[in-house]
Scaffold this active site. Structure first.
Site, PDB file in Angstrom:
ATOM      1  NE  ARG A   1      34.803  41.233  37.300  1.00 32.22           N
ATOM      2  CZ  ARG A   1      35.476  41.190  36.151  1.00 32.22           C
ATOM      3  NH1 ARG A   1      34.991  41.791  35.085  1.00 32.22           N
ATOM      4  NH2 ARG A   1      36.625  40.535  36.058  1.00 32.22           N
TER       5      ARG A   1
ATOM      6  CD  GLN B   1      48.705  36.343  40.718  1.00 30.50           C
ATOM      7  OE1 GLN B   1      47.614  35.769  40.608  1.00 30.50           O
ATOM      8  NE2 GLN B   1      49.026  37.385  39.977  1.00 30.50           N
TER       9      GLN B   1
HETATM   10  C1  UD1 Z   1      40.702  38.712  30.871  1.00 31.11           C
HETATM   11  C2  UD1 Z   1      41.629  39.394  29.854  1.00 31.11           C
HETATM   12  C3  UD1 Z   1      40.800  39.910  28.671  1.00 31.11           C
HETATM   13  C4  UD1 Z   1      40.010  38.771  28.050  1.00 31.11           C
HETATM   14  C5  UD1 Z   1      39.154  38.060  29.116  1.00 31.11           C
HETATM   15  C6  UD1 Z   1      38.548  36.775  28.568  1.00 31.11           C
HETATM   16  C7  UD1 Z   1      43.516  40.410  31.006  1.00 31.11           C
HETATM   17  C8  UD1 Z   1      44.078  41.637  31.592  1.00 31.11           C
HETATM   18  N1  UD1 Z   1      42.297  40.499  30.495  1.00 31.11           N
HETATM   19  O1  UD1 Z   1      39.815  39.685  31.421  1.00 31.11           O
HETATM   20  O2  UD1 Z   1      41.698  40.439  27.695  1.00 31.11           O
HETATM   21  O3  UD1 Z   1      39.169  39.286  27.028  1.00 31.11           O
HETATM   22  O4  UD1 Z   1      39.991  37.638  30.243  1.00 31.11           O
HETATM   23  O5  UD1 Z   1      37.729  36.154  29.510  1.00 31.11           O
HETATM   24  O6  UD1 Z   1      44.210  39.398  30.934  1.00 31.11           O
HETATM   25  N2  UD1 Z   1      43.825  35.852  37.478  1.00 31.11           N
HETATM   26  C9  UD1 Z   1      44.908  35.430  38.235  1.00 31.11           C
HETATM   27  N3  UD1 Z   1      45.661  36.364  38.859  1.00 31.11           N
HETATM   28  C10 UD1 Z   1      45.428  37.698  38.730  1.00 31.11           C
HETATM   29  C11 UD1 Z   1      44.323  38.117  37.940  1.00 31.11           C
HETATM   30  C12 UD1 Z   1      43.556  37.176  37.318  1.00 31.11           C
HETATM   31  O7  UD1 Z   1      45.154  34.232  38.371  1.00 31.11           O
HETATM   32  O8  UD1 Z   1      46.191  38.480  39.323  1.00 31.11           O
HETATM   33  C13 UD1 Z   1      42.984  34.835  36.834  1.00 31.11           C
HETATM   34  C14 UD1 Z   1      41.554  34.868  37.300  1.00 31.11           C
HETATM   35  O9  UD1 Z   1      41.373  33.992  38.421  1.00 31.11           O
HETATM   36  C15 UD1 Z   1      40.775  34.405  36.074  1.00 31.11           C
HETATM   37  C16 UD1 Z   1      41.676  34.812  34.923  1.00 31.11           C
HETATM   38  O10 UD1 Z   1      42.952  35.085  35.458  1.00 31.11           O
HETATM   39  O11 UD1 Z   1      40.591  33.008  36.060  1.00 31.11           O
HETATM   40  C17 UD1 Z   1      41.159  36.051  34.189  1.00 31.11           C
HETATM   41  O12 UD1 Z   1      41.010  37.100  35.127  1.00 31.11           O
HETATM   42  P1  UD1 Z   1      39.739  38.049  35.108  1.00 31.11           P
HETATM   43  O13 UD1 Z   1      39.862  38.997  36.221  1.00 31.11           O
HETATM   44  O14 UD1 Z   1      38.523  37.248  34.994  1.00 31.11           O
HETATM   45  O15 UD1 Z   1      40.002  38.846  33.743  1.00 31.11           O
HETATM   46  P2  UD1 Z   1      38.911  39.441  32.740  1.00 31.11           P
HETATM   47  O16 UD1 Z   1      38.474  40.756  33.245  1.00 31.11           O
HETATM   48  O17 UD1 Z   1      37.883  38.441  32.468  1.00 31.11           O
HETATM   49 MG    MG Z   2      37.287  36.703  33.373  1.00 37.05          MG
END
Ligand code: UD1
Ligand code: MG
Length: 465
Positions: A21, A80
């Site tokens: 995004r 990852q």
């Molecule tokens: C996530 C949470 C949501 C919470 C929100 C708070 C999940 C499914 N959702 O949503 O409940 O309210 O954060 O900000 O956990 N990341 C990885 N590997 C992955 C996916 C993500 O390392 O495979 C990391 C991203 O780089 C990021 C963090 O995890 O720093 C959160 O991921 P993001 O995609 O931003 O989740 P949100 O949609 O914000």
């Molecule tokens: Mg997030």
């Protein structure tokens, strides 16, 4: 500031996502908030807990993130390869975590988090003896966050992502910050049990909540004191929102520490800046990077300071630009002056309007007050460099040095063609072009044309057609 020490705590930072995004070539966590990459804000915060170790999960552009962060001693890099979700990301840490009581999971995209809030989460998790504790908040706008589902008795039963939530669940105002403290002993069994049947086909970390409850383990929510802290950056609108919140905090901290800031809503002060007491920052100033300002200075309005260093009682007048330069105490600069990298002003120096100084040292009490270029030069103390003086330092291929002694008076509109040296106490007549070294003392001036007077000359008149 309180100090913390959690020798039996492992921190996992999730930073593998591309941050689709953001629509950027740069991985999300390297985007800057007030001059510092988001990941640096988060790392600085978790390092303040003094945990046993930190595992950093990277994936998308991991080399860039690694190069940026370097190699802190207690940090393990975990790759990852495919970003299959936050639960999958934490699972990758299994092999690097040893011998700790709890695992604190934070996201790399929440740079406003404070160390006090994290400490409160860990402390309450421990004092309640809970297996899984999630940090929650009630932000003004819960859109996009996972919602905390509770039963009639108020117990947390689930966390539902926005995309999976029913209309009724979307009405819930309490959300997950994405930050958890989990007992190490139960964490990985829960993570292995997570599936990916959901709207995003991802392995969601929040699913450990219902899984823990099914396994008879305890789950609790700890509420954040200030919901601003959990604002996650998912796009550039969030980035500017987060920056505005952080800016307000930084400005208020400086105000409470004795700095006067006029029209604070117009001022930018980045996270790495330091300011002394009784200094006044006027409207529209930008204080950037590692800028350091001493006591009792005045900066602004609309001055830009980038990696600048000001000693005490320095006056920077409006619209001056100072980058990588140092200004000695009791000096005055501007208005409309430009100090470029490696300009070093000693004490009580005056640099006036439309003067540019680059890679030069200017000695105590010397003045360059109007319309000059001083580059690759050394100027001694108590010199007066007249209006329009130029150090001609560049022959189109190479740069050369100008060396001016002490107590020198350079008349207006002088060109000093480098390499050239002007001796102590020398005076140079206005309009001179100096191409050879000037001896100490006396008057030096280059050849001038005879001044003529034509008394019969008339100004041209407009013709009447
Ligand atoms: C996530 C949470 C949501 C919470 C929100 C708070 C999940 C499914 N959702 O949503 O409940 O309210 O954060 O900000 O956990 N990341 C990885 N590997 C992955 C996916 C993500 O390392 O495979 C990391 C991203 O780089 C990021 C963090 O995890 O720093 C959160 O991921 P993001 O995609 O931003 O989740 P949100 O949609 O914000
Ligand atoms: Mg997030």
């Amino acid at each position: 500031m309180s100090t913390f020490h959690y020798p039996d705590l492992q921190v996992c930072v999730l930073a593998a996502g591309k941050g689709k995004r953001m629509r950027s070539n740069l991985p999300k966590v390297l985007h800057k908030v007030l001059g510092r990459a988001m990941i640096d804000h988060v790392l600085h915060t978790v390092e303040s807990l003094k945990p046993k170790a930190i595992a950093m999960v990277t994936g998308h552009a991991s080399e860039m993130v690694r190069e940026h962060v370097g190699q802190p001693v207690n940090l393990d890099w975990v790759i990852q390869d495919k970003q299959l979700g936050t639960g999958h990301a934490v699972k990758q840490c299994e092999n690097v975590i040893r011998d700790v009581r709890d695992v604190l999971i934070v996201c790399g995209d929440t740079p406003l988090l404070s160390v006090d809030t994290l400490a409160k989460l860990v402390d309450e998790h421990r004092s309640a003896g809970t297996d899984v504790t999630v940090l929650t908040a009630k932000p003004v706008n819960p859109l996009g966050y996972g919602r905390i589902v509770r039963d009639d008795d108020g117990n947390v039963t689930n966390i539902v992502e926005e995309k999976d939530a029913t209309d009724k669940q979307r009405q819930i105002s309490e959300v997950s910050s994405g930050i958890y403290c989990v007992r190490h002993e139960v964490l990985f069994d829960l993570l292995h049990a997570i599936g990916n049947t959901n709207a995003q086909s991802e392995y969601y970390l929040p699913d450990i909540v219902p899984l823990a409850l099914n396994a008879g383990q305890s789950v609790r929510a700890v509420a954040m004191f200030d919901s601003d802290e959990m604002v996650g950056v998912n796009d550039r609108v969030d980035l500017s929102d987060v920056e505005a919140i952080m800016q307000k905090h930084i400005i208020q901290d400086w105000q409470r520490n004795g700095v006067t800031i006029e029209k604070p809503e117009t001022v930018r002060i980045e996270a790495g800046v330091k300011i002394g007491i009784d200094t006044v920052i006027q409207a529209g100033c930008y204080l950037i990077g590692s800028t350091q300002i001493g006591d009792e200075c005045r900066v602004g309005p609309n001055a830009v300071l980038v990696d600048a260093w000001l000693d005490d009682r320095v006056n920077i007048f409006a619209f001056s630009h100072i980058h990588g330069a140092a200004v000695g105490s009791d000096s005055k600069v501007g208005p409309y002056a430009r100090l470029r990298p490696d300009a070093r002003l000693d004490e009580k120096v005056h640099i006036g309007n439309f003067v540019e100084v680059k890679k030069s040292v200017i000695g105590e009490g010397s003045k360059v007050n109007h319309l000059s270029y001083i580059g690759d030069a050394t100027i001694g103390s108590n010199c007066n460099i007249g209006a329009g003086t130029i150090t001609c330092n560049y022959d189109g291929a190479n740069k050369f040095h100008t060396d001016i002694g002490n107590d020198v008076f350079v008349g207006s509109d002088t060109h000093l063609v480098a390499p050239v040296r002007v001796g102590n106490g020398a005076t140079i007549g206005a309009g001179s072009t100096i191409t050879r070294d000037v001896a100490d003392g006396g008057l030096t001036l280059s050849e001038r044309n005879e001044q003529r007077h034509i008394g019969s000359w008339k100004r041209p008149q407009k013709e009447n057609i």
